[in-house]
Enzyme design. Structure first.
Site, PDB file in Angstrom:
ATOM      1  CE  LYS A  34      -2.463   1.707   3.734  1.00 43.68           C
ATOM      2  NZ  LYS A  34      -2.203   3.158   3.674  1.00 43.68           N
ATOM      3  CB  THR A  51     -11.161   4.560  11.665  1.00 44.64           C
ATOM      4  OG1 THR A  51     -10.235   5.023  11.240  1.00 44.64           O
ATOM      5  CG2 THR A  51     -11.898   3.280  11.092  1.00 44.64           C
ATOM      6  CE  LYS A 108      -7.832   7.095   3.367  1.00 40.41           C
ATOM      7  NZ  LYS A 108      -6.217   6.904   3.246  1.00 40.41           N
ATOM      8  CG  ASP A 148     -12.377  17.562  -7.194  1.00 41.36           C
ATOM      9  OD1 ASP A 148     -13.090  18.290  -7.309  1.00 41.36           O
ATOM     10  OD2 ASP A 148     -10.837  18.032  -7.177  1.00 41.36           O
ATOM     11  CG  ASP A 206      -4.813   4.749   1.372  1.00 43.03           C
ATOM     12  OD1 ASP A 206      -5.874   5.173   1.020  1.00 43.03           O
ATOM     13  OD2 ASP A 206      -4.508   4.477   2.595  1.00 43.03           O
ATOM     14  NE  ARG A 261       1.604   1.843  13.478  1.00 41.85           N
ATOM     15  CZ  ARG A 261       0.847   2.790  13.936  1.00 41.85           C
ATOM     16  NH1 ARG A 261       1.266   3.642  14.793  1.00 41.85           N
ATOM     17  NH2 ARG A 261      -0.411   2.704  13.818  1.00 41.85           N
TER      18      ARG A 261
HETATM   19  O1  C5P Z   1       0.809   0.550  11.081  1.00 42.65           O
HETATM   20  P1  C5P Z   1      -0.713   0.258  11.082  1.00 42.65           P
HETATM   21  O2  C5P Z   1      -0.816  -1.372  10.849  1.00 42.65           O
HETATM   22  O3  C5P Z   1      -1.380   0.729  12.136  1.00 42.65           O
HETATM   23  O4  C5P Z   1      -1.109   0.773   9.587  1.00 42.65           O
HETATM   24  C1  C5P Z   1      -2.277   0.914   9.123  1.00 42.65           C
HETATM   25  C2  C5P Z   1      -2.440   1.595   7.602  1.00 42.65           C
HETATM   26  O5  C5P Z   1      -3.713   1.434   7.316  1.00 42.65           O
HETATM   27  C3  C5P Z   1      -1.848   2.855   7.694  1.00 42.65           C
HETATM   28  O6  C5P Z   1      -1.340   3.208   6.470  1.00 42.65           O
HETATM   29  C4  C5P Z   1      -3.161   3.712   7.902  1.00 42.65           C
HETATM   30  O7  C5P Z   1      -2.985   5.041   7.421  1.00 42.65           O
HETATM   31  C5  C5P Z   1      -4.017   2.852   7.077  1.00 42.65           C
HETATM   32  N1  C5P Z   1      -5.660   3.086   7.588  1.00 42.65           N
HETATM   33  C6  C5P Z   1      -6.013   2.853   8.857  1.00 42.65           C
HETATM   34  N2  C5P Z   1      -7.395   3.115   9.163  1.00 42.65           N
HETATM   35  C7  C5P Z   1      -8.239   3.363   8.290  1.00 42.65           C
HETATM   36  C8  C5P Z   1      -7.800   3.869   7.146  1.00 42.65           C
HETATM   37  C9  C5P Z   1      -6.479   3.436   6.672  1.00 42.65           C
HETATM   38  O8  C5P Z   1      -5.193   2.408   9.821  1.00 42.65           O
HETATM   39  N3  C5P Z   1      -9.572   3.721   8.673  1.00 42.65           N
END
Ligand code: C5P
Length: 232
Positions: free
Chosen positions: A32, A119, A61, A64, A59, A211
């Site tokens: 991603k 979220t 998003k 427009d 990603d 992460r």
């Molecule tokens: O590090 P982690 O596993 O928390 O990363 C989750 C990824 O998913 C990040 O790139 C975050 O921006 C994305 N994301 C999220 N929740 C959402 C939409 C996207 O954590 N509702």
């Protein structure tokens, strides 16, 4: 295959990204690329990742007017990315325009996924700032249905909502779910997390893992663990 583990490459430079990818000698994970990396590395970084043989969820998003989104999607589609997204709050005309723009001359196109409510949006914020007074779960499900009826392939949602989305929009409607942690990993700023195994059980189609893999001491074995739990 419409089931996979997607690694969220939340890096702010090309060097960091390729240092990370060089650790993978055998696998070519689905990646991603979000706004941070895209704005730092531009479309060149996308082309380079594709050249290395990875699938890409871009990603960005989009949100427009329909004509602008349609034209922007046509450009993204020409870079051969595999999945893109937009905000369902842009409305059905925008979503239909996006599909038209994405569809290539040979009829193929990347998967198109909708963000419903972020979220980070709370019930309180939605009511006081967006002036939407319905329960947030109903809003999310209604946006998901609008996305489906506009021809989109799925939504980004919590793995905990994946079953409900499938119930409302059908089993084939894709759920792309962040908020994933391997057991024992730090939760960080995520509020509600699930393991890859639980996400599989609830019915996620794609898990997005950042992460737990990028921050692991051994990212390759963390990735393999996610794949084994989710796809195995
Ligand atoms: O590090 P982690 O596993 O928390 O990363 C989750 C990824 O998913 C990040 O790139 C975050 O921006 C994305 N994301 C999220 N929740 C959402 C939409 C996207 O954590 N509702």
């Amino acid at each position: 295959m419409n089931k996979d583990v997607i690694i969220a490459c939340d890096f702010n430079s090309k060097e960091q990204l390729f240092d990370f990818l060089d650790k993978f000698k055998e696998e070519k994970p689905y990646l991603k690329v979000g706004m941070e990396l895209f704005y730092a590395g531009g479309i060149e970084i996308v082309k380079e990742i594709k050249k290395r043989g990875h699938k890409i969820f871009l990603d960005l998003k989009l949100h427009d007017i329909p004509n602008t989104v349609k034209k922007a999607m046509a450009v993204l589609s020409s870079f051969d990315v595999d999945m893109v997204n937009l905000h369902a709050s842009g409305g059905s005309q925008m979503m239909k325009g996006a599909i038209e723009g994405l569809t290539r001359a040979d009829g193929t196109r990347p998967l198109l996924i909708a963000v419903t409510q972020l979220t980070s949006t709370s019930q309180e914020m939605m009511e006081s700032e967006l002036l939407i007074e319905k329960p947030i779960d109903d809003v999310v499900m209604s946006y998901a249905l609008n996305a489906k009826n506009s021809g989109l392939d799925g939504v980004v949602c919590s793995p905990l909502e994946a079953g409900k989305v499938h119930g409302a929009c059908g089993e084939k409607f894709i759920t792309v779910t962040p908020g994933i942690r391997l057991a024992g990993d730090a939760v960080g700023d995520q509020k509600r997390v699930t393991t890859p195994a639980l996400a599989k059980e609830i019915g996620s189609d794609f898990i997005v893992v950042g992460r737990s893999i990028t921050g692991a001491e051994d990212p390759v074995s963390a990735y393999r663990k996610c794949v084994k739990e989710f796809l195995g």
